[in-house]
Design a protein around this motif. Structure first.
Motif, mmCIF file in Angstrom:
data_model
loop_
_atom_site.group_PDB
_atom_site.id
_atom_site.type_symbol
_atom_site.label_atom_id
_atom_site.label_comp_id
_atom_site.label_asym_id
_atom_site.label_seq_id
_atom_site.Cartn_x
_atom_site.Cartn_y
_atom_site.Cartn_z
ATOM 1 N N ALA A 1 21.454 82.371 62.843
ATOM 2 C CA ALA A 1 21.275 81.810 64.188
ATOM 3 C C ALA A 1 21.343 80.294 64.156
ATOM 4 C CB ALA A 1 19.937 82.254 64.759
ATOM 5 N N PHE A 2 21.176 79.718 62.975
ATOM 6 C CA PHE A 2 21.132 78.261 62.859
ATOM 7 C C PHE A 2 22.524 77.685 63.049
ATOM 8 C CE2 PHE A 2 19.876 74.273 60.879
ATOM 9 C CZ PHE A 2 18.587 74.177 61.351
ATOM 10 N N PRO A 3 22.672 76.654 63.884
ATOM 11 C CA PRO A 3 24.015 76.114 64.119
ATOM 12 C C PRO A 3 24.624 75.529 62.838
ATOM 13 C CG PRO A 3 22.408 75.184 65.645
ATOM 14 C CD PRO A 3 21.649 75.962 64.654
ATOM 15 N N LEU A 4 25.848 75.926 62.581
ATOM 16 C CA LEU A 4 26.549 75.490 61.361
ATOM 17 C C LEU A 4 26.661 73.971 61.300
ATOM 18 C CD1 LEU A 4 28.387 76.014 58.907
ATOM 19 C CD2 LEU A 4 30.264 76.334 60.484
ATOM 20 N N ILE A 5 26.875 73.380 62.461
ATOM 21 C CA ILE A 5 27.114 71.938 62.491
ATOM 22 C C ILE A 5 25.870 71.157 62.052
ATOM 23 C CG2 ILE A 5 26.577 71.716 64.957
ATOM 24 C CD1 ILE A 5 29.423 69.925 63.311
ATOM 25 N N ILE A 6 24.701 71.663 62.426
ATOM 26 C CA ILE A 6 23.459 70.991 62.028
ATOM 27 C C ILE A 6 23.275 71.114 60.527
ATOM 28 C CG2 ILE A 6 20.938 71.085 62.224
ATOM 29 C CD1 ILE A 6 22.251 69.924 64.599
ATOM 30 N N MET A 7 23.569 72.316 60.032
ATOM 31 C CA MET A 7 23.474 72.546 58.589
ATOM 32 C C MET A 7 24.397 71.555 57.858
ATOM 33 S SD MET A 7 21.906 74.907 56.815
ATOM 34 C CE MET A 7 21.982 76.579 57.371
ATOM 35 N N ALA A 8 25.621 71.450 58.359
ATOM 36 C CA ALA A 8 26.588 70.567 57.705
ATOM 37 C C ALA A 8 26.141 69.116 57.783
ATOM 38 C CB ALA A 8 27.953 70.745 58.364
ATOM 39 N N LEU A 9 25.681 68.722 58.959
ATOM 40 C CA LEU A 9 25.218 67.344 59.130
ATOM 41 C C LEU A 9 24.080 67.045 58.165
ATOM 42 C CD1 LEU A 9 25.179 66.987 63.009
ATOM 43 C CD2 LEU A 9 26.348 65.473 61.451
ATOM 44 N N ALA A 10 23.142 67.998 58.061
ATOM 45 C CA ALA A 10 21.983 67.784 57.202
ATOM 46 C C ALA A 10 22.403 67.706 55.742
ATOM 47 C CB ALA A 10 20.975 68.901 57.414
ATOM 48 N N VAL A 11 23.253 68.657 55.315
ATOM 49 C CA VAL A 11 23.683 68.671 53.908
ATOM 50 C C VAL A 11 24.383 67.372 53.556
ATOM 51 C CG1 VAL A 11 25.312 69.750 52.307
ATOM 52 C CG2 VAL A 11 23.836 71.171 53.703
ATOM 53 N N ILE A 12 25.234 66.908 54.487
ATOM 54 C CA ILE A 12 25.990 65.692 54.196
ATOM 55 C C ILE A 12 25.092 64.461 54.236
ATOM 56 C CG2 ILE A 12 27.715 64.184 55.276
ATOM 57 C CD1 ILE A 12 28.992 67.308 55.510
ATOM 58 N N ALA A 13 24.103 64.469 55.133
ATOM 59 C CA ALA A 13 23.184 63.333 55.186
ATOM 60 C C ALA A 13 22.312 63.282 53.931
ATOM 61 C CB ALA A 13 22.309 63.425 56.427
ATOM 62 N N ILE A 14 21.960 64.460 53.409
ATOM 63 C CA ILE A 14 21.082 64.481 52.234
ATOM 64 C C ILE A 14 21.864 64.203 50.956
ATOM 65 C CG2 ILE A 14 19.507 65.897 50.856
ATOM 66 C CD1 ILE A 14 18.920 67.421 53.512
ATOM 67 N N PHE A 15 22.963 64.904 50.771
ATOM 68 C CA PHE A 15 23.686 64.804 49.494
ATOM 69 C C PHE A 15 24.869 63.843 49.540
ATOM 70 C CE2 PHE A 15 21.977 69.194 49.600
ATOM 71 C CZ PHE A 15 21.070 69.059 48.570
ATOM 72 N N GLY A 16 25.237 63.416 50.727
ATOM 73 C CA GLY A 16 26.414 62.549 50.834
ATOM 74 C C GLY A 16 27.662 63.384 51.043
ATOM 75 N N SER A 17 28.720 62.755 51.552
ATOM 76 C CA SER A 17 29.915 63.552 51.854
ATOM 77 C C SER A 17 30.822 63.617 50.626
ATOM 78 C CB SER A 17 30.654 62.935 53.036
ATOM 79 O OG SER A 17 30.883 61.577 52.779
ATOM 80 N N GLY A 18 31.704 64.547 50.630
ATOM 81 C CA GLY A 18 32.587 64.780 49.489
ATOM 82 C C GLY A 18 32.924 66.255 49.454
#
Lengths: 381, 323
Positions: free
Chosen positions: B96-113
């Protein structure tokens, strides 16, 4: 049955609490501090005392558990608090952007239903024909095409075509006007995104309609109905469609719930100020309250639609647990019941006329009928 | 795609990251097959190298997400009880969790790449796979040969690996192919939003982000070719998934389904798909002989009651998308 309903409704709570915990933890894991971002927006160094004051003001200096409980309690009271970034109530922030997202979602749904359901049914009925191949290819293309690319290309096409026709390129208006104030302006703004999203949506629904219809058409009760000589049109409309549309309705419901908050990329392409963009902004600004509220809104809509769909399914099948061992019994009994209704009771001239196994109605009047099927045993009224 | 991926270095006429400022936004020509972008980079070379990024992301997400989903789904179905209940609630939350929030959070925490994008896309794929696998595995748990295996005193691991996993492979494989396409699409969307792969790596979504909108009217080829590449690749994988589904779905294996084919082909066609495939496929005999049990009417992707595991496939795959 009531136990199932109660169970199903109660299962909503852990999902909501779990989602609340997940967003709460994720937001706090993101490095950065909203107070620092806010205070340093003008440039220059930040006074630690000002940051502490800001933390106290936003309630970020309290224990995490307290903050979480406060958030969950606020959610259950439908009080989402105040946006940490803009200082406005969160409900107000969302309400300002909801109409456009909602409008696109509704229009895309209408586009999808109008296109997909009839095409899906035709495609299933004419399986492996050229119509089927065309419909399936279009559907797969719809799923494969990135909607943002379709958006860019459609804007490009509109620009070129309008340039060729009117001599000057035409662009959709940028500021949102409610439909009831200026329908034409509103529609000209919303129609392109709605069509772009609607195409993908229609593709998904079309595939679902087709496979659901194919599956239902192979059920025993359809064969029973055919064996009883019911005309194909009635079989499709009354028997097959009713059962095949159930998963389609489910899919439409879920997609709709998803579209309300999920149009991030489309809103970006068409430069619309909707809920999807608010989402990205809120996360980038580290606005805890706004992000939490938006996530909970999306999750709640998703969970609620799921619940409704599940209960609807249950209401149709009466005993959801028994379905695990195969549903053909229900289907057959339903087909038999309605068959009985047509053949014995109410007027169903078309069905009777096509029943070649039986003698014409006139010959059967006044005597116990020849028994092809249990429906014919009843005296005709 | 695979050729473009493996032989990118030989196929691509130019270095995908080298700029040629003398040839900026050039239309397609013999020198630059698909033209150049606003920095004078050859689009064809970038698309060829973009295939590499797309395939790495697509396959890693699908395989990692799929295998994790398979393990969780089968374990959840096999052990049942409290484990099942807890696992399913966790899956509910992630789904149910929005994918975009998950992606934003992962990228904010670990950095993009690239690798973080893979993490961000894989997480939402897991519950979708687990649900479909679980609904198939639940049906298989009830069949007599599982009881027989248990009566023989086999361990849980052996029953799961030898008897349950091969029987849920059909929906699993179909889902895997669909996941590859969906992961590529999700990666393109994230890159387009600036949350995915970063410059100067060649990625299709990224190519659309940069100059595509800005130069849309003067240099439409910048927008058109990367999009076509994404669409055709995902189209290919979807088509493959569809064909696989048609071949493996026992419900579609019906005598009547041959009705529309010409008479001369009908018999051959039917015997190929519906005949005694058990004998002709000895290596998959377990998988084939029990395929009837794969059709299972019961609890499914998101708790919907009345559709079979096969029908949840499109459902589970599609909702993972970013629009």
């Amino acid at each position: 049955m009531y136990r199932y309903i109660v169970n199903r409704v109660l299962l909503v709570i852990p999902t909501l609490v779990g989602a609340a915990a997940l967003v709460f933890v994720l937001m706090r894991l993101i490095p950065g501090d909203i107070c620092v971002v806010r205070l340093s927006s003008g440039g220059g160094s930040v006074d630690p005392r000002a940051v502490a004051l800001c933390h106290a003001e936003l309630g970020l200096d309290r224990a995490l558990v307290l903050q979480f409980l406060d958030f969950v309690w606020g959610f259950f009271r439908l009080d989402f608090g105040i946006s940490m970034w803009s200082g406005k109530p969160v409900a107000e922030e969302i309400a300002a952007r909801l109409p456009i997202s909602l409008e696109i979602a509704v229009m895309a749904t209408v586009v999808a239903i109008v296109i997909s359901v009839p095409l899906g049914i035709i495609s299933a009925l004419k399986q492996n024909s050229w119509i089927d191949h065309v419909v399936r290819t279009t559907a797969i293309a719809g799923i494969a095409t990135p909607s943002f690319w379709l958006g860019i290309v459609s804007i490009l096409a509109v620009l070129d075509i309008s340039h060729a026709i009117f001599g000057a390129p035409w662009m959709p208006p940028i500021d949102y006007v409610p439909f009831w104030q200026d329908p034409l302006r509103n529609l000209s703004m919303v129609i392109l995104p709605a069509l772009t999203v609607g195409y993908r949506y229609a593709a998904v629904t079309m595939r679902m309609t087709r496979s659901a219809m194919l599956e239902v058409l192979r059920e025993d009760y359809i064969r029973t109905a055919r064996a009883k000589g019911l005309v194909e049109r009635l079989i499709i409309n009354r028997r097959a469609l009713k059962n095949a549309l159930l998963p389609v309705v489910t899919l439409i419901g879920i997609e709709f719930a998803f579209l309300i908050g999920g149009l991030v990329v489309t809103e970006q392409v068409f430069n619309l100020n909707g809920v999807g963009r608010l989402f990205v902004l809120a996360v980038q600004n580290q606005d805890y309250t706004l992000t939490q509220a938006l996530v909970m809104l999306t999750v709640a809509v998703f969970v609620f639609v799921n619940l409704v769909v599940d209960l609807l399914c249950m209401a149709r099948s009466a005993d959801p647990l028994r379905l695990k061992s195969g549903s053909s019994y229900h289907g057959r009994s339903r087909a038999l019941r309605s068959c009985r209704r047509h053949r014995g009771g109410g007027p169903a001239p078309v069905a009777r006329r096509h029943h070649r196994l039986l003698p014409p109605p006139a010959a059967r009047d006044g005597r116990p009928s020849v028994g092809a099927g249990d429906g014919s045993r009843r005296p005709r009224g | 795609m695979a050729v473009a991926d493996l032989a990118a270095d030989w196929i691509a006429p130019y270095n995908p990251t080298s700029n040629d400022f003398a040839a900026m936004t050039e239309p397609p020509s013999w020198a630059h097959l698909m033209g150049t972008d606003q920095f004078g980079r050859d689009l064809f070379s970038r698309i060829v190298f973009g295939a590499r990024t797309a395939l790495i992301v697509g396959f890693s997400c699908a395989i990692v997400g799929g295998v994790a989903g398979l393990v969780l789904g089968v374990a959840s179905a096999y052990f049942g009880g409290r484990l099942d209940l807890v696992l399913q609630r966790v899956m509910d939350v992630v789904m149910a969790f929005p994918l975009i929030i998950m992606a934003l959070a992962v990228i904010a925490i670990f950095g993009s790449g690239v690798y973080n994008v893979i993490v961000a896309i894989t997480i939402p794929l897991i519950p979708r796979c687990a649900r479909v696998v679980r609904s198939s595995a639940l049906a298989i748990r009830e069949v007599p040969y599982i009881d027989a295996a248990r009566a023989c005193g086999f361990g849980h691991a052996r029953i799961i690996l030898r008897h349950m996993v091969p029987n849920v492979l059909a929906p699993f494989l179909i889902m895997l192919t669909a996941f590859v396409g969906q992961a590529i699409l999700a990666e393109a969307s994230l890159s387009y939003l600036g949350l995915g792969v970063q410059e100067p790596t060649a990625a299709w979504g990224l190519m659309l982000q940069g100059g595509a909108e800005e130069y849309a009217s003067t240099a439409p080829w910048i927008a058109v070719f990367p999009g076509l590449a994404i669409a055709l690749t995902v189209f290919g994988f979807s088509l493959f998934g569809d064909a696989l589904r048609d071949a493996l779905d026992p419900k579609l294996c019906d005598r009547r389904s041959g009705g529309n084919l010409p008479k001369s082909r009908r018999h051959r066609w039917q015997s190929r798909r519906c005949g005694s495939s058990v004998n002709r496929r000895p290596r998959l005999s377990l998988f084939w002989s029990n395929r009837r049990s794969l059709v299972y009417q019961g609890e499914t992707t998101i708790g919907i009651s009345r559709i079979s595991a096969f029908m949840t496939l499109p459902l589970s795959v599609m909702v993972a998308n970013i629009v």
